[in-house]
Design an enzyme around this catalytic site. Structure first.
Site: not given
Length: 343
Positions: A66, A118
């Site tokens: 993040c 993914h």
């Protein structure tokens, strides 16, 4: 050395606490985190270089879970060369953006590049490992040292960590990589960035603090500490209103168990054909969810367990989240889910 978890790093990059080695990478290896500047939220490359010369890591990980800004791969390369480390780039979160050519690529600089398949790449749950071959360095006498990463990585994967291939996953990855070669995928990558900037801009207009003051990629890290509310509480209320996000640490958080922010990403809704104006609406929905959380927070107990019990019992909170949920559902019904032709 990897970016510290509270500063935007990934759990698998060597995370540990003063009392416990948490990640298997910190258990198997001696790890040391590098940090962001607490004032700016940006990676402190000077301090990273200083500590790398003291710690002398075998591997420096340029990657994040993040961190909303571009990584300076050239600076990472310079630091790795100076301390004699391999440079491993973990581009799991931004792989689709790298493939689309809209963010800097690590391939020019890294010895090893890893990614999951993914996330922004939009493939099945899996992973890829790339490694360099050929000459790694030449000494003063002209003697070449060659890379020997291939056999080591291959045997570490199989038979070291895996018992056999998952052919259905490999096939799915192949399809995802083929899609990366299309103009439509490039358009998706460009729109993902545009949507992220629209989301970030609207949230800041609404008075929210974003770590690093904005975003260069698909991620926004919203610091809720100025609002005096924990990320886990906002995550729970938003979930009740059918808005998916996740609680996330912000630089300076004391405990990863009490994160001060929420992490937002734009690839999934971009894949449903959301545009910038739609993400302005998404930001407004999130704001309404935070306002609901703040309305009841003072009376909802001290622990997360207390808060969840309060949410289950409070008719007022349930009515407010139901109203927001109805708005969210009415809005998102206009955007079909890919592959769900019957919807």
């Amino acid at each position: 050395m990897g970016l510290d978890l509270p500063d935007g790093g990934h759990l698998s990059h060597g995370f540990f606490t003063p009392t416990r080695k948490v990640s298997v990478t910190s258990i198997f290896f001696e790890s040391m985190p590098y940090k962001v500047d607490p004032a700016t939220g940006l990676i402190d490359y000077d301090k990273l270089e200083e500590n790398a010369m003291l710690f002398r890591p075998k591997v420096i990980v340029a990657g994040m879970s993040c961190y909303a800004r571009h990584l300076d791969y050239a600076r990472f390369r310079k630091i790795a060369d100076k301390c004699g480390a391999y440079l491993m780039a973990d581009m799991a979160h931004i792989a689709g953006l790298v493939a689309g050519g809209v963010v800097p690529s690590p391939f020019e600089y890294a010895d090893i590049v890893t990614t999951t398949t993914h996330k922004s790449l939009r493939g099945p749950r899996g992973a890829l490992i790339f490694y360099r071959k050929g000459v790694r360095s030449v000494n003063a006498k002209g003697v070449e040292t060659k890379y020997d990463l291939g056999p080591k990585i291959d045997t570490a994967v199989f038979p070291g960590l895996q018992g056999g291939p998952h052919n259905h996953t490999i096939s799915g990855i192949a399809v995802a990589l083929k899609q990366c070669l299309t103009p439509e995928f490039v358009d998706y990558a460009k729109q993902t960035l545009a949507n992220s900037k629209a989301l970030a801009g609207r949230l800041m207009e609404l008075g929210y603090t974003l770590v690093t003051g904005g975003t260069d990629n698909h991620l926004c890290l919203v610091d809720l500490r100025p609002k005096k509310v924990e990320g886990a509480r906002v995550e729970h209320v938003l979930d009740m209103a059918h808005i998916a996000c996740n609680k996330n640490t912000c630089p300076g958080d004391v405990s990863a168990l009490r994160p001060g922010g929420i992490r937002l990403g734009t690839p999934a809704l971009t894949s449903r054909n959301f545009k910038e104006e739609d993400f302005v609406k998404v930001a407004d929905f999130i704001h309404k969810g935070v306002e609901i959380c703040l309305k009841y927070n003072a009376n909802a107990g001290k622990t997360m367990k207390d808060f969840k019990e309060f949410c289950d019992k409070s008719e007022g909170l349930k009515a407010d989240t139901k109203k927001l949920s109805d708005e969210v559902m009415a809005f998102t019904d206009r955007f079909p889910i890919p592959g769900n032709e019957e919807a």
